[in-house]
Design a protein around this motif. Sequence first.
Motif, short mmCIF file in Angstrom:
data_model
loop_
_atom_site.label_atom_id
_atom_site.label_comp_id
_atom_site.label_asym_id
_atom_site.label_seq_id
_atom_site.Cartn_x
_atom_site.Cartn_y
_atom_site.Cartn_z
N MET A 1 0.85 -1.20 0.00
CA MET A 1 0.00 0.00 0.00
C MET A 1 0.89 1.24 0.00
O MET A 1 0.71 2.15 -0.81
N ASN A 2 1.87 1.24 0.88
CA ASN A 2 2.79 2.39 0.95
C ASN A 2 3.57 2.54 -0.34
O ASN A 2 3.84 3.66 -0.80
N HIS A 3 3.91 1.41 -0.95
CA HIS A 3 4.68 1.48 -2.19
C HIS A 3 3.86 2.08 -3.33
O HIS A 3 4.40 2.77 -4.20
N GLU A 4 2.55 1.84 -3.32
CA GLU A 4 1.69 2.44 -4.36
C GLU A 4 1.70 3.96 -4.22
O GLU A 4 1.70 4.69 -5.22
N PHE A 5 1.71 4.44 -2.98
CA PHE A 5 1.77 5.90 -2.78
C PHE A 5 3.15 6.44 -3.18
O PHE A 5 3.27 7.54 -3.71
N PHE A 6 4.18 5.62 -2.96
CA PHE A 6 5.50 6.03 -3.45
C PHE A 6 5.48 6.13 -4.98
O PHE A 6 6.04 7.07 -5.57
N ALA A 7 4.84 5.16 -5.63
CA ALA A 7 4.76 5.16 -7.10
C ALA A 7 4.06 6.44 -7.58
O ALA A 7 4.48 7.07 -8.57
N ALA A 8 3.02 6.85 -6.85
CA ALA A 8 2.31 8.09 -7.19
C ALA A 8 3.27 9.27 -7.08
O ALA A 8 3.31 10.16 -7.95
N HIS A 9 4.06 9.27 -6.03
CA HIS A 9 5.06 10.30 -5.77
C HIS A 9 6.07 10.36 -6.93
O HIS A 9 6.42 11.44 -7.41
N ALA A 10 6.53 9.20 -7.34
CA ALA A 10 7.53 9.12 -8.43
C ALA A 10 6.93 9.66 -9.72
O ALA A 10 7.61 10.38 -10.48
N TYR A 11 5.67 9.34 -9.99
CA TYR A 11 5.05 9.85 -11.23
C TYR A 11 4.79 11.35 -11.15
O TYR A 11 4.88 12.04 -12.15
N MET A 12 4.50 11.85 -9.96
CA MET A 12 4.34 13.30 -9.83
C MET A 12 5.66 14.01 -10.08
O MET A 12 5.69 15.11 -10.65
N ALA A 13 6.77 13.39 -9.67
CA ALA A 13 8.09 13.99 -9.93
C ALA A 13 8.36 14.03 -11.44
O ALA A 13 8.94 14.99 -11.95
N MET A 14 7.91 12.99 -12.15
CA MET A 14 8.07 12.98 -13.61
C MET A 14 7.18 14.05 -14.24
O MET A 14 7.59 14.76 -15.16
N ALA A 15 5.96 14.18 -13.71
CA ALA A 15 5.03 15.21 -14.19
C ALA A 15 5.67 16.59 -14.04
O ALA A 15 5.63 17.42 -14.96
N SER A 16 6.28 16.79 -12.90
CA SER A 16 6.89 18.08 -12.60
C SER A 16 8.05 18.39 -13.56
O SER A 16 8.19 19.53 -14.03
N TYR A 17 8.86 17.38 -13.85
CA TYR A 17 9.94 17.55 -14.83
C TYR A 17 9.36 17.95 -16.19
O TYR A 17 9.85 18.87 -16.85
N CYS A 18 8.31 17.25 -16.59
CA CYS A 18 7.68 17.53 -17.90
C CYS A 18 7.09 18.94 -17.94
O CYS A 18 7.27 19.67 -18.91
N ASP A 19 6.39 19.28 -16.88
CA ASP A 19 5.78 20.62 -16.82
C ASP A 19 6.86 21.71 -16.86
O ASP A 19 6.70 22.71 -17.57
N TYR A 20 7.92 21.50 -16.12
CA TYR A 20 9.00 22.48 -16.06
C TYR A 20 9.58 22.73 -17.44
O TYR A 20 9.94 23.85 -17.79
N HIS A 21 9.63 21.67 -18.25
CA HIS A 21 10.18 21.81 -19.61
C HIS A 21 9.08 22.05 -20.65
O HIS A 21 9.29 21.85 -21.84
N SER A 22 7.91 22.44 -20.15
CA SER A 22 6.76 22.79 -21.00
C SER A 22 6.27 21.66 -21.91
O SER A 22 5.84 21.89 -23.03
N TYR A 23 6.33 20.47 -21.37
CA TYR A 23 5.71 19.34 -22.07
C TYR A 23 4.43 19.00 -21.30
O TYR A 23 4.38 18.04 -20.52
N GLU A 24 3.42 19.81 -21.53
CA GLU A 24 2.23 19.68 -20.69
C GLU A 24 1.43 18.40 -20.92
O GLU A 24 0.79 17.88 -20.01
N GLY A 25 1.48 17.91 -22.15
CA GLY A 25 0.78 16.66 -22.46
C GLY A 25 1.38 15.49 -21.69
O GLY A 25 0.66 14.66 -21.13
N PHE A 26 2.71 15.46 -21.66
CA PHE A 26 3.38 14.38 -20.92
C PHE A 26 3.15 14.56 -19.41
O PHE A 26 2.97 13.58 -18.69
N ALA A 27 3.16 15.82 -18.97
CA ALA A 27 2.89 16.09 -17.55
C ALA A 27 1.51 15.55 -17.18
O ALA A 27 1.34 14.89 -16.15
N ASN A 28 0.55 15.80 -18.05
CA ASN A 28 -0.80 15.29 -17.79
C ASN A 28 -0.81 13.76 -17.72
O ASN A 28 -1.45 13.18 -16.85
#
Length: 167
Positions: free
Chosen positions: A14-41
């Motif tokens: 259960m905790n690992h699933e929340f970690f996975a969410a965290h990891a994907y949010m970090a990827m979203a943030s990288y994408c958003d920062y580089h203006s790849y909004e589709g990938f961020a989504n």
Amino acid sequence: MLNEKLLNALNRQMNHEFFAAHAYMAMASYCDYHSYEGFANFYIQQAKEERFHGQKIYDYINDRGEQAVFSQVDAPKVEFNSILETFEDGLKQEQDVTHRFYDLSEIAHEHKDYATISFLNWFLDEQVEEESMFETHIDYLKRIGDDSNALYLYEKELAARKFEVEA
Ligand SMILES: [Fe+2]
Ligand SMILES: [Fe+2]
């Protein structure tokens, strides 16, 4: 009542699933920062899905009369060299999760806990989908290569992705 070893393993997952969410949010943030909004989504929706997985395990633990226990969530990787790298990391993460579910299923079998085996089967099916989806995206991205027009169109498609809980 759940066997203690199985309960601990479910809590860990259960905790690992929340970690996975965290990891994907970090990827979203990288994408958003580089203006790849589709990938961020794409990654924001992916994170929602992971939180849904965590919630599903939380509900199951509680349905079995036990307490879901939250622990510290590790810091995810935050720096990437490319969009492709985020997808390659995503695939690795999903492969790792698949193995974690295999291990969990093994413990459930050890204790002849058929309800948990049945519960975990949903996740095993889900992992086949998750791995296949990341493999497809990696293939597409490699095919697109440096073609910025194709990348633009592909990103537009991902911008429309929306995670919805199945009925
Ligand atoms: Fe998951
Ligand atoms: Fe996943």
